[in-house]
Design a protein around this motif. Sequence first.
Motif, PDB file in Angstrom:
ATOM      1  N   SER A 120       0.835  -1.206   0.000  1.00  0.00           N
ATOM      2  CA  SER A 120       0.000   0.000   0.000  1.00  0.00           C
ATOM      3  C   SER A 120       0.869   1.257   0.000  1.00  0.00           C
ATOM      4  O   SER A 120       0.586   2.230  -0.712  1.00  0.00           O
ATOM      5  N   ILE A 121       1.956   1.237   0.769  1.00  0.00           N
ATOM      6  CA  ILE A 121       2.882   2.379   0.797  1.00  0.00           C
ATOM      7  C   ILE A 121       3.536   2.562  -0.570  1.00  0.00           C
ATOM      8  O   ILE A 121       3.654   3.678  -1.091  1.00  0.00           O
ATOM      9  N   LYS A 126       3.769   5.302  -6.193  1.00  0.00           N
ATOM     10  CA  LYS A 126       3.594   5.194  -7.648  1.00  0.00           C
ATOM     11  C   LYS A 126       2.504   6.137  -8.150  1.00  0.00           C
ATOM     12  O   LYS A 126       2.647   6.795  -9.187  1.00  0.00           O
ATOM     13  N   LEU A 127       1.413   6.230  -7.397  1.00  0.00           N
ATOM     14  CA  LEU A 127       0.322   7.130  -7.794  1.00  0.00           C
ATOM     15  C   LEU A 127       0.814   8.576  -7.868  1.00  0.00           C
ATOM     16  O   LEU A 127       0.501   9.312  -8.807  1.00  0.00           O
ATOM     17  N   SER A 133       4.521  12.716 -13.472  1.00  0.00           N
ATOM     18  CA  SER A 133       4.946  12.373 -14.833  1.00  0.00           C
ATOM     19  C   SER A 133       3.917  12.858 -15.848  1.00  0.00           C
ATOM     20  O   SER A 133       4.267  13.362 -16.922  1.00  0.00           O
ATOM     21  N   SER A 134       2.644  12.712 -15.511  1.00  0.00           N
ATOM     22  CA  SER A 134       1.574  13.152 -16.408  1.00  0.00           C
ATOM     23  C   SER A 134       1.636  14.664 -16.627  1.00  0.00           C
ATOM     24  O   SER A 134       1.483  15.147 -17.752  1.00  0.00           O
ATOM     25  N   VAL A 135       1.894  15.405 -15.543  1.00  0.00           N
ATOM     26  CA  VAL A 135       1.995  16.868 -15.661  1.00  0.00           C
ATOM     27  C   VAL A 135       3.163  17.242 -16.559  1.00  0.00           C
ATOM     28  O   VAL A 135       3.046  18.120 -17.431  1.00  0.00           O
ATOM     29  N   ASN A 162       9.564  11.782   1.685  1.00  0.00           N
ATOM     30  CA  ASN A 162       8.444  11.339   2.529  1.00  0.00           C
ATOM     31  C   ASN A 162       8.266   9.823   2.461  1.00  0.00           C
ATOM     32  O   ASN A 162       7.970   9.168   3.468  1.00  0.00           O
ATOM     33  N   HIS A 163       8.439   9.277   1.247  1.00  0.00           N
ATOM     34  CA  HIS A 163       8.285   7.827   1.060  1.00  0.00           C
ATOM     35  C   HIS A 163       9.305   7.069   1.909  1.00  0.00           C
ATOM     36  O   HIS A 163       8.965   6.081   2.575  1.00  0.00           O
ATOM     37  N   LYS A 164      10.534   7.551   1.908  1.00  0.00           N
ATOM     38  CA  LYS A 164      11.566   6.862   2.683  1.00  0.00           C
ATOM     39  C   LYS A 164      11.272   6.939   4.186  1.00  0.00           C
ATOM     40  O   LYS A 164      11.525   5.982   4.913  1.00  0.00           O
ATOM     41  N   GLU A 165      10.722   8.063   4.628  1.00  0.00           N
ATOM     42  CA  GLU A 165      10.350   8.162   6.043  1.00  0.00           C
ATOM     43  C   GLU A 165       9.227   7.179   6.371  1.00  0.00           C
ATOM     44  O   GLU A 165       9.205   6.581   7.452  1.00  0.00           O
ATOM     45  N   ASN A 166       8.275   7.024   5.431  1.00  0.00           N
ATOM     46  CA  ASN A 166       7.187   6.052   5.631  1.00  0.00           C
ATOM     47  C   ASN A 166       7.733   4.627   5.713  1.00  0.00           C
ATOM     48  O   ASN A 166       7.262   3.807   6.512  1.00  0.00           O
TER      49      ASN A 166
END
Length: 371
Positions: A120-121, A126-127, A133-135, A162-166
């Motif tokens: 989930s993380i 990825k989302l 990437s779309s922008v 932030n991802h790495k902290e999660n």
Amino acid sequence: MMRYLVFSILTITLVACSSNKSTINGILTNAENDNWIYLEKITPTDVIKIDSCKIENNTFSFNYSTDSIDFYRISLNEDNYALIAFDKGDTIEFKAEASALVDYEASGSEEVEGNSKLLSIIRSLKLKTDSLSSVFQKSIGSEEEQIVMERIRLQYDQILSNHKENIKSFIDNHPGLFINLIAGQQLGSIADNIEYYKKIYTNLETKYPNNVWVNNIKENVLLLEKTAVGAIAPDFTINDVNGKAFSLSSLRGSVVMLDFWASWCAPCRKENPLIVELYKEYKPKGLEIIGISLDDTSRTASAKDEWLKAINQDGLKWPQLSELQGFESPVCKEYGIESIPSTFLIDENGVIISRNLRGTVLRNKLIEIFD
């Protein structure tokens, strides 16, 4: 008495056998009947098929005997599989869309439920990156493309931070999960995250003694710890292009950049013009660079000639050393080199202050040190 003894032995044997039996019951949405699905065991060097069955009415089931926890793949083909860890005696309920096994949900053990949380993380990351990437894609060719790219780069860096902290929180909150061996990979290389990888194997080695994956991480941590940021750079003595011995310790008192490269390494050669430029700019301010080539005479008879030719072609004016043994060079093993280009910045006291800096990041680090 004898009948009781035989019965007892039989019962113990049956219990022992059943405790090693793991079961995976799967539901695949939109699966085709009679398609084969596989259970594969992952080793550090291979992927081995250990069971298979046909999908019937969107369901499948595997029964597998194992004596310890390990990593497995549930796969429909080489491109469509789910990575899962399960232990002896586990009964796992697995659910996924047939077209994307990687996005599965599972229950039945603390391990797979933790795995679902980790997924989930990762999906959340990825989302967010897909959205950026779309922008950027929409800005390509417009007058604002460069501005958008810079803005997205800053946002991406923040999202990744932030991802790495999660991920660190996940590891801290679930210290006994085997899947932390995978979670650690989300942080980046072992060398750049030595303390967290140490925490991961320390938490697992008592629970899973002699496990090949845990031991593998431990060995790599202990190896790379010697060349992690903050460690004293291991000294070495290697011959230069003229066959003269050169020691790293001879440069103690200077800021030194070790640059592991090779004449056949395209990314290394592409980076060389920048390093030449930085050497011209920062040599007068105290920067020393040592080139260590991974050219290998055991693979190419003309390796030494190609090494010397590349030095001249690229205009590399700093000391160039090589044991001409490629990745088997003792200095490569000492520094844990597994890919090139690879760089180490070492301060005046011989302490490694950064690793694998390239391009703008390398330039900014030198600005920080010298300007």
